[in-house]
Design an enzyme around this catalytic site. Structure first.
Site, mmCIF file in Angstrom:
data_model
loop_
_atom_site.group_PDB
_atom_site.id
_atom_site.type_symbol
_atom_site.label_atom_id
_atom_site.label_comp_id
_atom_site.label_asym_id
_atom_site.label_seq_id
_atom_site.Cartn_x
_atom_site.Cartn_y
_atom_site.Cartn_z
ATOM 1 N N ALA A 83 46.137 58.343 -7.043
ATOM 2 C CA ALA A 83 45.872 58.691 -5.638
ATOM 3 C C ALA A 83 47.170 59.562 -5.631
ATOM 4 O O ALA A 83 48.140 59.616 -6.171
ATOM 5 C CB ALA A 83 46.149 57.433 -4.819
ATOM 6 N N GLY A 87 44.929 55.203 -9.174
ATOM 7 C CA GLY A 87 43.701 55.451 -8.799
ATOM 8 C C GLY A 87 42.475 56.245 -9.757
ATOM 9 O O GLY A 87 41.376 55.916 -9.864
ATOM 10 N N GLU A 100 41.361 53.192 -12.031
ATOM 11 C CA GLU A 100 40.426 52.386 -11.320
ATOM 12 C C GLU A 100 38.955 53.319 -10.986
ATOM 13 O O GLU A 100 37.835 52.611 -11.179
ATOM 14 C CB GLU A 100 40.977 52.299 -9.873
ATOM 15 C CG GLU A 100 42.323 51.433 -9.883
ATOM 16 C CD GLU A 100 43.027 51.015 -8.657
ATOM 17 O OE1 GLU A 100 43.619 52.366 -7.999
ATOM 18 O OE2 GLU A 100 42.940 50.200 -8.034
ATOM 19 N N GLU A 117 51.313 51.840 -10.330
ATOM 20 C CA GLU A 117 51.854 51.545 -8.954
ATOM 21 C C GLU A 117 53.006 50.696 -8.676
ATOM 22 O O GLU A 117 53.788 51.407 -7.589
ATOM 23 C CB GLU A 117 50.556 50.891 -8.281
ATOM 24 C CG GLU A 117 49.413 51.614 -7.770
ATOM 25 C CD GLU A 117 48.473 51.608 -9.000
ATOM 26 O OE1 GLU A 117 48.901 51.432 -10.057
ATOM 27 O OE2 GLU A 117 47.226 52.344 -8.796
HETATM 28 N N1 CO8 Z 1 49.961 62.575 -6.638
HETATM 29 C C1 CO8 Z 1 50.125 63.835 -6.303
HETATM 30 N N2 CO8 Z 1 50.704 64.787 -7.210
HETATM 31 C C2 CO8 Z 1 50.439 64.357 -8.426
HETATM 32 C C3 CO8 Z 1 50.225 63.379 -9.112
HETATM 33 C C4 CO8 Z 1 49.662 62.502 -8.080
HETATM 34 N N3 CO8 Z 1 49.230 61.146 -8.374
HETATM 35 N N4 CO8 Z 1 50.370 63.230 -10.352
HETATM 36 C C5 CO8 Z 1 50.889 64.567 -10.537
HETATM 37 N N5 CO8 Z 1 51.078 65.251 -9.417
HETATM 38 C C6 CO8 Z 1 51.516 66.559 -9.453
HETATM 39 C C7 CO8 Z 1 53.045 66.678 -9.621
HETATM 40 O O1 CO8 Z 1 53.782 66.464 -8.606
HETATM 41 C C8 CO8 Z 1 53.157 67.989 -10.149
HETATM 42 O O2 CO8 Z 1 53.247 68.928 -9.144
HETATM 43 P P1 CO8 Z 1 54.217 70.195 -8.752
HETATM 44 O O3 CO8 Z 1 53.832 71.117 -10.180
HETATM 45 O O4 CO8 Z 1 53.843 70.697 -7.603
HETATM 46 O O5 CO8 Z 1 55.503 69.773 -9.049
HETATM 47 C C9 CO8 Z 1 52.083 68.386 -10.985
HETATM 48 O O6 CO8 Z 1 51.137 67.494 -10.862
HETATM 49 C C10 CO8 Z 1 52.086 68.418 -12.361
HETATM 50 O O7 CO8 Z 1 52.665 67.116 -12.866
HETATM 51 P P2 CO8 Z 1 53.985 66.686 -13.723
HETATM 52 O O8 CO8 Z 1 54.606 68.268 -13.453
HETATM 53 O O9 CO8 Z 1 54.672 65.531 -13.292
HETATM 54 O O10 CO8 Z 1 53.342 66.677 -14.911
HETATM 55 P P3 CO8 Z 1 53.844 66.091 -16.376
HETATM 56 O O11 CO8 Z 1 53.068 66.325 -17.518
HETATM 57 O O12 CO8 Z 1 55.241 66.229 -16.536
HETATM 58 O O13 CO8 Z 1 53.727 64.423 -16.074
HETATM 59 C C11 CO8 Z 1 52.559 62.560 -15.427
HETATM 60 C C12 CO8 Z 1 52.388 63.704 -16.118
HETATM 61 C C13 CO8 Z 1 53.093 61.473 -16.316
HETATM 62 C C14 CO8 Z 1 51.101 61.858 -15.181
HETATM 63 C C15 CO8 Z 1 53.160 62.533 -13.916
HETATM 64 O O14 CO8 Z 1 52.581 63.594 -13.276
HETATM 65 C C16 CO8 Z 1 53.037 61.384 -13.188
HETATM 66 O O15 CO8 Z 1 53.791 60.156 -13.334
HETATM 67 N N6 CO8 Z 1 52.247 61.110 -12.165
HETATM 68 C C17 CO8 Z 1 52.095 59.994 -11.124
HETATM 69 C C18 CO8 Z 1 51.337 59.151 -11.611
HETATM 70 C C19 CO8 Z 1 51.201 57.829 -11.009
HETATM 71 O O16 CO8 Z 1 52.044 57.403 -10.401
HETATM 72 N N7 CO8 Z 1 49.864 57.571 -10.540
HETATM 73 C C20 CO8 Z 1 49.692 56.373 -9.335
HETATM 74 C C21 CO8 Z 1 49.604 56.909 -8.227
HETATM 75 S S1 CO8 Z 1 49.663 55.601 -7.091
HETATM 76 C C22 CO8 Z 1 47.829 55.194 -6.973
HETATM 77 O O17 CO8 Z 1 47.100 55.927 -7.683
HETATM 78 C C23 CO8 Z 1 47.503 54.198 -5.920
HETATM 79 C C24 CO8 Z 1 45.748 53.901 -6.092
HETATM 80 C C25 CO8 Z 1 45.701 53.100 -4.815
HETATM 81 C C26 CO8 Z 1 45.886 53.759 -3.468
HETATM 82 C C27 CO8 Z 1 45.444 52.739 -2.349
HETATM 83 C C28 CO8 Z 1 45.483 53.511 -0.902
HETATM 84 C C29 CO8 Z 1 46.853 53.210 -0.280
#
Ligand code: CO8
Length: 256
Positions: free
Chosen positions: A65, A110, A113, A133
Site C-alpha cells: 500500500a 498489500g 495480499e 508491515e
Molecule cells: N509506498 C509508497 N512508495 C513506495 C513504496 C510504497 N509501498 N514502495 C516503494 N516506494 C517508492 C519509494 O519511496 C521510491 O520513491 P522515490 O524514488 O520517490 O524515493 C520508489 O518507490 C522506488 O523505491 P526504492 O528506491 O525504495 O527502491 P529499491 O529498489 O531501493 O527498494 C523496496 C525496493 C525494497 C521494495 C523498497 O522500496 C521498500 O522497502 N518498499 C516498501 C515495502 C513495504 O514496506 N511495503 C508494505 C507497505 S504497508 C502495506 O502494504 C499495508 C497493506 C495493508 C494496508 C491496510 C490499510 C490501512
C-alpha cells in the site's frame, strides 16, 4: 476504459491487467482502488473474458500500500482504507472466472495480499514476497493475516508476518505461496499458456469448479461435499452432456 494506473489488454478470452505506477513500484493508493473497482465492475458482465492475469510494470508487482498516503491517515481513515482493500480483493476472489497473478518482482505487503487474492500465482525468478508491515509499525490489512495462513499454514504465516522477512520465489514455491516459478523473460508467456489451457475448457465447468473449491474451503467438509454433489449434478444440464458426448464421438466439444 480510460485509466491512469491500470493498463488492460484482452485477446482470445484472456485479459491482462497491468498495474502501472512504476515510479512508486506500483504501490496501491486510493486512485488505484477507484480504478480497480471500476475495472472489476466492468468485467463482471463480460461474456468473452474467460481468464484474467494480473501483473505489474517494471521491477515490481506491487510494493505494498502507498506508505506516503497511509502516513497521513488517522485510525478511522486507516480502517476505511483497510476495508476498501479488503472489499476490492474480496470482489476479485468472487469473480466467476479464474484470476492468475503473474508476479514479476516485489510483491510486498498489500502487493502480496493482492497476489494471495488471485486464484493462483506464477512467479518470475526475480520475484520477492513478504509482509513487512511490522517494520512500519503496522500489520497486514488487506486480508493478509487471514489468507496467508490458509495458503501456507500457520507456522510459515506467523514466521513471515512476525519477522517481516522477504523471501525469494524458490522459497515461496517451497512453502506453497506460489505454484510455479519461471525465468523472468517467459513469465507472461507462461501465464498466457496456462490461461489459454483454462480458456479451452467448459466455461461453466471452470466457474463451477472454482465456486466449489472457494465456497467449500470456508465451510465444514460435510457441507462442502453436499455443495460439490449439488454443483456436480447441475453440470449434467449444462456442458457435462456435451463434453461426455464429444468424448465418446471422438470430437472437440462445442461448449454452451
Ligand atoms: N509506498 C509508497 N512508495 C513506495 C513504496 C510504497 N509501498 N514502495 C516503494 N516506494 C517508492 C519509494 O519511496 C521510491 O520513491 P522515490 O524514488 O520517490 O524515493 C520508489 O518507490 C522506488 O523505491 P526504492 O528506491 O525504495 O527502491 P529499491 O529498489 O531501493 O527498494 C523496496 C525496493 C525494497 C521494495 C523498497 O522500496 C521498500 O522497502 N518498499 C516498501 C515495502 C513495504 O514496506 N511495503 C508494505 C507497505 S504497508 C502495506 O502494504 C499495508 C497493506 C495493508 C494496508 C491496510 C490499510 C490501512
Amino acid at each position: 476504459m480510460n485509466y491512469s494506473i491500470l493498463k488492460y489488454q484482452h485477446e482470445s478470452g484472456v485479459g491482462i491487467l497491468t498495474i502501472s505506477r512504476p515510479e512508486a513500484l506500483n504501490a496501491l493508493n486510493s486512485l488505484f482502488f477507484k480504478e480497480f473497482n471500476d475495472f472489476l465492475n466492468s468485467i463482471q458482465t463480460s461474456e468473452t473474458l474467460k481468464v484474467l492475469i494480473i501483473t505489474g510494470e517494471g521491477k515490481s508487482f506491487v510494493a505494498g500500500a502507498d506508505i506516503g498516503e497511509m502516513q497521513k491517515m488517522n485510525a478511522d481513515e486507516g480502517f476505511s482504507f483497510s476495508k476498501t482493500g479488503q472489499e476490492a480483493f474480496g470482489k476479485l476472489v468472487n469473480l466467476d472466472i479464474p484470476v492468475i497473478a503473474a508476479v514479476n518482482g516485489f510483491a510486498l505487503g498489500g502487493g502480496c495480499e493482492l497476489a494471495m487474492a488471485c486464484d493462483f500465482r506464477i512467479a518470475s525468478l526475480k520475484a520477492k514476497f513478504g509482509l513487512p508491515e511490522v517494520s512500519l509499525g503496522l500489520i497486514p490489512g488487506y486480508g493478509g493475516t487471514q489468507r496467508l495462513s490458509r495458503l501456507v499454514g500457520l507456522g510459515d504465516a506467523l514466521y513471515l508476518v512476525l519477522t517481516g522477512q522477504m523471501i525469494d520465489s524458490s522459497e515461496a514455491l517451497r512453502i506453497g505461496l506460489v505454484q510455479k516459478v519461471v525465468e523472468p523473460e517467459v513469465l507472461i508467456t507462461e501465464a498466457k499458456n496456462i490461461a489459454a489451457k483454462i480458456a479451452e475448457q467448459s466455461p461453466c465447468a471452470i466457474k463451477t469448479a472454482k465456486k466449489a473449491i472457494r465456497k467449500g474451503y470456508n465451510v465444514e467438509i460435510d457441507k462442502g461435499f453436499d455443495l460439490e454433489a449439488e454443483l456436480f449434478s447441475k453440470m449434467f444440464e449444462n456442458d457435462g452432456s456435451e463434453g461426455m458426448k464429444a468424448f465418446l464421438e471422438k470430437r472437440k466439444p462445442n461448449w454452451n
